[in-house]
Each structure stands twice: as structure tokens, then as C-alpha cells.
Design a protein around this motif. Structure first.
Motif, PDB file in Angstrom:
ATOM      1  N   ALA A 112       0.871  -1.180   0.000  1.00 34.16           N
ATOM      2  CA  ALA A 112       0.000   0.000   0.000  1.00 34.16           C
ATOM      3  C   ALA A 112       0.904   1.224   0.000  1.00 34.16           C
ATOM      4  CB  ALA A 112      -0.907   0.005   1.223  1.00 34.16           C
ATOM      5  N   ARG A 113       0.545   2.232  -0.778  1.00 30.16           N
ATOM      6  CA  ARG A 113       1.411   3.393  -0.967  1.00 30.16           C
ATOM      7  C   ARG A 113       0.690   4.670  -0.527  1.00 30.16           C
ATOM      8  NH1 ARG A 113       1.047   0.237  -5.312  1.00 30.16           N
ATOM      9  NH2 ARG A 113       2.873  -0.983  -5.966  1.00 30.16           N
ATOM     10  N   ASP A 114       1.500   5.710  -0.301  1.00 31.54           N
ATOM     11  CA  ASP A 114       0.905   6.963   0.153  1.00 31.54           C
ATOM     12  C   ASP A 114       0.140   7.696  -0.947  1.00 31.54           C
ATOM     13  OD1 ASP A 114       3.027   7.894  -1.343  1.00 31.54           O
ATOM     14  OD2 ASP A 114       4.080   8.823   0.329  1.00 31.54           O
ATOM     15  N   ASP A 115       0.243   7.226  -2.205  1.00 32.88           N
ATOM     16  CA  ASP A 115      -0.618   7.781  -3.254  1.00 32.88           C
ATOM     17  C   ASP A 115      -1.956   7.046  -3.322  1.00 32.88           C
ATOM     18  OD1 ASP A 115       0.008   5.354  -4.392  1.00 32.88           O
ATOM     19  OD2 ASP A 115       0.899   6.177  -6.233  1.00 32.88           O
ATOM     20  N   LEU A 116      -2.189   6.166  -2.319  1.00 37.78           N
ATOM     21  CA  LEU A 116      -3.440   5.416  -2.120  1.00 37.78           C
ATOM     22  C   LEU A 116      -3.624   4.267  -3.103  1.00 37.78           C
ATOM     23  CD1 LEU A 116      -5.968   8.296  -1.262  1.00 37.78           C
ATOM     24  CD2 LEU A 116      -4.349   7.081   0.219  1.00 37.78           C
ATOM     25  N   THR A 117      -2.568   3.899  -3.826  1.00 44.56           N
ATOM     26  CA  THR A 117      -2.643   2.711  -4.662  1.00 44.56           C
ATOM     27  C   THR A 117      -2.255   1.484  -3.843  1.00 44.56           C
ATOM     28  OG1 THR A 117      -0.370   3.033  -5.445  1.00 44.56           O
ATOM     29  CG2 THR A 117      -2.161   3.975  -6.782  1.00 44.56           C
ATOM     30  N   VAL A 118      -2.773   0.337  -4.268  1.00 49.44           N
ATOM     31  CA  VAL A 118      -2.523  -0.935  -3.591  1.00 49.44           C
ATOM     32  C   VAL A 118      -2.167  -1.975  -4.644  1.00 49.44           C
ATOM     33  CG1 VAL A 118      -3.650  -2.862  -2.389  1.00 49.44           C
ATOM     34  CG2 VAL A 118      -3.977  -0.522  -1.568  1.00 49.44           C
ATOM     35  N   THR A 119      -1.135  -2.760  -4.369  1.00 55.14           N
ATOM     36  CA  THR A 119      -0.773  -3.891  -5.224  1.00 55.14           C
ATOM     37  C   THR A 119      -0.826  -5.161  -4.404  1.00 55.14           C
ATOM     38  OG1 THR A 119       0.638  -2.580  -6.692  1.00 55.14           O
ATOM     39  CG2 THR A 119       1.057  -4.945  -6.606  1.00 55.14           C
ATOM     40  N   LEU A 120      -1.473  -6.178  -4.947  1.00 51.00           N
ATOM     41  CA  LEU A 120      -1.543  -7.494  -4.337  1.00 51.00           C
ATOM     42  C   LEU A 120      -0.721  -8.435  -5.215  1.00 51.00           C
ATOM     43  CD1 LEU A 120      -5.380  -7.559  -3.580  1.00 51.00           C
ATOM     44  CD2 LEU A 120      -3.534  -6.732  -2.111  1.00 51.00           C
ATOM     45  N   ASN A 121       0.328  -8.994  -4.670  1.00 50.77           N
ATOM     46  CA  ASN A 121       1.236  -9.822  -5.452  1.00 50.77           C
ATOM     47  C   ASN A 121       0.764 -11.272  -5.515  1.00 50.77           C
ATOM     48  OD1 ASN A 121       3.221  -7.881  -6.230  1.00 50.77           O
ATOM     49  ND2 ASN A 121       3.947  -7.849  -4.111  1.00 50.77           N
ATOM     50  N   VAL A 122       0.922 -11.872  -6.685  1.00 47.45           N
ATOM     51  CA  VAL A 122       0.527 -13.267  -6.904  1.00 47.45           C
ATOM     52  C   VAL A 122       1.779 -14.062  -7.258  1.00 47.45           C
ATOM     53  CG1 VAL A 122      -0.937 -14.852  -8.220  1.00 47.45           C
ATOM     54  CG2 VAL A 122      -1.726 -12.506  -7.760  1.00 47.45           C
ATOM     55  N   ARG A 123       2.095 -15.031  -6.432  1.00 47.71           N
ATOM     56  CA  ARG A 123       3.285 -15.844  -6.668  1.00 47.71           C
ATOM     57  C   ARG A 123       2.957 -17.053  -7.553  1.00 47.71           C
ATOM     58  NH1 ARG A 123       7.018 -13.603  -3.257  1.00 47.71           N
ATOM     59  NH2 ARG A 123       6.157 -12.490  -1.442  1.00 47.71           N
ATOM     60  N   ARG A 124       4.002 -17.678  -8.099  1.00 44.33           N
ATOM     61  CA  ARG A 124       3.803 -18.748  -9.074  1.00 44.33           C
ATOM     62  C   ARG A 124       3.047 -19.937  -8.489  1.00 44.33           C
ATOM     63  NH1 ARG A 124       9.116 -20.129 -12.398  1.00 44.33           N
ATOM     64  NH2 ARG A 124       7.525 -21.317 -13.537  1.00 44.33           N
ATOM     65  N   LYS A 125       3.135 -20.145  -7.183  1.00 38.23           N
ATOM     66  CA  LYS A 125       2.473 -21.303  -6.573  1.00 38.23           C
ATOM     67  C   LYS A 125       1.083 -20.964  -6.034  1.00 38.23           C
ATOM     68  CE  LYS A 125       6.798 -23.689  -5.410  1.00 38.23           C
ATOM     69  NZ  LYS A 125       7.617 -24.310  -4.333  1.00 38.23           N
ATOM     70  N   TRP A 126       0.428 -19.993  -6.648  1.00 38.82           N
ATOM     71  CA  TRP A 126      -0.883 -19.570  -6.148  1.00 38.82           C
ATOM     72  C   TRP A 126      -1.909 -20.697  -6.174  1.00 38.82           C
ATOM     73  CZ3 TRP A 126      -5.053 -19.924  -9.428  1.00 38.82           C
ATOM     74  CH2 TRP A 126      -4.783 -19.987 -10.799  1.00 38.82           C
ATOM     75  N   THR A 127      -1.738 -21.683  -7.060  1.00 34.37           N
ATOM     76  CA  THR A 127      -2.704 -22.788  -7.125  1.00 34.37           C
ATOM     77  C   THR A 127      -2.628 -23.682  -5.891  1.00 34.37           C
ATOM     78  OG1 THR A 127      -1.122 -24.124  -8.384  1.00 34.37           O
ATOM     79  CG2 THR A 127      -2.719 -22.825  -9.648  1.00 34.37           C
ATOM     80  N   LYS A 128      -1.557 -23.564  -5.108  1.00 36.90           N
ATOM     81  CA  LYS A 128      -1.396 -24.397  -3.913  1.00 36.90           C
ATOM     82  C   LYS A 128      -2.080 -23.795  -2.688  1.00 36.90           C
ATOM     83  CE  LYS A 128       1.318 -27.159  -6.244  1.00 36.90           C
ATOM     84  NZ  LYS A 128       0.827 -28.499  -6.678  1.00 36.90           N
ATOM     85  N   LEU A 129      -2.590 -22.569  -2.798  1.00 32.59           N
ATOM     86  CA  LEU A 129      -3.259 -21.950  -1.664  1.00 32.59           C
ATOM     87  C   LEU A 129      -4.516 -22.740  -1.296  1.00 32.59           C
ATOM     88  CD1 LEU A 129      -3.054 -18.191  -2.750  1.00 32.59           C
ATOM     89  CD2 LEU A 129      -1.774 -19.269  -0.889  1.00 32.59           C
ATOM     90  N   PRO A 130      -4.802 -22.905   0.002  1.00 29.64           N
ATOM     91  CA  PRO A 130      -6.047 -23.582   0.384  1.00 29.64           C
ATOM     92  C   PRO A 130      -7.273 -22.922  -0.230  1.00 29.64           C
ATOM     93  CG  PRO A 130      -4.591 -23.379   2.278  1.00 29.64           C
ATOM     94  CD  PRO A 130      -3.967 -22.573   1.172  1.00 29.64           C
TER      95      PRO A 130
END
Length: 292
Positions: free
Chosen positions: A134-152
Motif C-alpha cells: 500500500a502506498r501513500d498515493d493510495l494505490t494498492v498492489t496485491l502480489n501473486v506468486r507462481r504457486k498460487w494454485t497451492k493456496l487452500p
């Protein structure tokens, strides 16, 4: 107080059940032309869907995204709808007000997902690459890693991560203070949301991988504070402590909404004991520490 199931947004349009089933059936059959057409329509259909239909759409999209990893359109649409739905649910919890259409458009436009690549670990915006930014310009980035399919659960993971980063946005907007430090309010919002989505037992079982270990230890310590067992107010600087105190207070008052009311008050700078008293829950003075 029983922890309620996650509240969903109210329906704002005609029933969408038939359309949802048509889309999911076509996608499972591999009908790519029909799938593309429905993906284009889905965000508008989602806005008019009932809570149950929204849940079915998200579950169905996640299943398709995992089974068709290389067809990124499923995941990209899922990501858009997760943020849209989560924002509608957490706005009343974090700000005690309904979400307006203008606010929704503003926050959604300022939020994006980024697929983490190998070079991000060498020359990314933040190294090592965090889960979200989260940045002070009010933008937000949510990162997706290569193993996202392994998330419950991809959906629940990014619901809670978005809640965490949105709490930081409220700090940048001046609505929440950082007198406890930048992270305690954000982590505790994420944990309270995690309890709603997965249950406390689910957190202990690892259903939300970011919320375990030391955070759960401090969650339990926060619960002890609310029972007046030795802990002192300065421990609210620890991540997870605020969530545990909020949870225990709600169990005492029998009103789950008090957990979020306490979180808001402390995050806005009110003393924890005063915030608890406002909910009708006096906190006993901490017992003196045993001599060493």
C-alpha cells in the motif's frame, strides 16, 4: 458470541442463478467462445447477484482458474471480483459506513494484482517481494506468486490480504492513526476477517497461511489482556494482539460487531481500556508480574 458467517453484499439486480450456471457449465465443457462472452458479462452480472450467487460465482471461477492455469482470463476476472466483493463487506467494518459507488470505483481503480516474476526479487519495487504493498498515493498492489494454485483458498487469501492493505490505505488517508506502528491495525483487521472466513480453528489449521505462528500467539495474548490476565496496554504494539483483544471482547459482550468497533476505536487512537469501556466491558487492571 458466535462468530457470524461473512456478510455478503445485498442484491442490487435481477436473479443471476441461471446465467451463472450456464456460464460455469459452458466453461467446464471447454466452450471457449461462450466462456469469453460470459467473462465479459460477469462483472455486471456479479453486481446484480445475491449473496449466495456471488459466493457461487467466486467458487466456480476459482475452480476454473486452478484447473486452467494457463487461461489467465479466469484468474484475472476472479481477482477483480474478489476485490469488489471484499470491499463491499469490509467498508462497514473498518469505517462504520456503507460503501458508496464513488468510493468503490475509486478504490477498485487504485488496486491491482501483480504476477511476481524472477526479476522482481532482484530489482522489484520492494525487495524481498512482500505479499502486498500500500502506498501513500493510495494505490494498492496485491502480489501473486507462481504457486498460487497451492493456496487452500485463493479467494479467502486475497480477501484477507486486501483487507490488510486497505487498512494501510485508511492510515494514509488519515482515518486510522499509526500510534501503534504501521502494522498492528492492518494485521489485526486481516486476522478478524480471517476468523470470519475460516474460523479460529481454521486459522490454527493453516487455512490462511499468512495468519499463523507468532501472530496466533499474540492473538491469544490479546485475549488474555481482555480477561485482565497480566498483560499491559503497551503490548498492543505487537501484531495480532489487537485482534485477540477485539475477539475476546466480542465473546464477552455477545455482539460480534463489537470486535470491529473496538478495532476501529483503537486504530483511530483511543486508549484500549476506554474503547472497551464504551462497549460495556471494563477490563480489570493487569496483575503484577511475578518476581524473577
Amino acid at each position: 458470541a458466535a462468530v457470524p458467517a461473512a456478510a455478503a453484499a445485498s442484491a442490487r439486480g435481477p436473479p443471476a442463478a441461471a446465467g451463472v450456471e450456464e456460464f460455469l457449465s459452458a466453461a467446464r465443457r471447454g466452450d471457449s467462445e461462450t466462456s469469453r462472452a460470459w467473462l465479459d458479462r460477469l462483472p455486471a452480472l456479479f453486481d446484480g447477484a445475491s449473496p449466495d450467487e456471488r459466493s457461487r460465482i467466486l467458487r466456480g471461477l476459482e475452480s476454473l482458474a486452478v484447473a486452467n492455469r494457463k487461461q489467465t482470463a479466469y484468474r484475472k476476472t476472479l481477482q477483480t471480483l474478489v476485490v469488489r466483493d471484499e470491499l463491499s463487506q469490509i467498508e462497514p467494518k473498518l469505517r462504520a459506513r456503507p460503501l458508496t459507488e464513488g468510493r468503490a470505483r475509486e478504490v477498485e481503480a487504485a488496486t491491482n494484482f501483480h504476477d511476481v516474476r524472477w526479476h522482481d526479487h532482484l530489482a522489484g519495487e520492494v525487495v524481498p517481494v512482500p505479499e502486498g504493498i500500500a502506498r501513500d498515493d493510495l494505490t494498492v498492489t496485491l502480489n501473486v506468486r507462481r504457486k498460487w494454485t497451492k493456496l487452500p483458498s485463493f479467494t479467502d487469501y486475497y480477501r484477507t490480504l486486501f483487507t490488510h492493505e486497505y487498512t494501510h490505505r485508511l492510515q494514509y488517508e488519515g482515518e486510522y492513526k499509526i500510534n501503534l506502528g504501521a502494522e498492528p491495525s492492518a494485521v489485526s483487521a486481516e486476522m478478524l476477517r480471517g476468523v470470519e472466513l475460516a474460523g479460529l480453528d481454521g486459522l490454527r489449521q493453516g487455512r490462511l497461511p499468512l495468519l499463523g505462528g507468532v501472530l496466533l500467539q499474540m492473538f491469544d495474548a490479546g485475549r488474555a489482556w481482555a480477561r485482565g490476565e497480566r498483560r499491559v496496554d503497551s503490548d498492543f504494539f505487537f501484531k495480532g494482539y489487537l485482534a485477540g483483544a477485539a475477539y475476546e471482547l466480542a465473546m464477552r459482550t455477545g455482539r460480534w460487531e463489537d470486535a470491529w468497533a473496538f478495532h476501529r476505536a483503537v486504530s483511530r487512537g483511543e486508549s484500549p481500556r476506554k474503547a472497551a469501556a464504551a462497549l460495556g466491558a471494563e477490563i480489570p487492571a493487569a496483575a503484577p508480574a511475578a518476581s524473577r
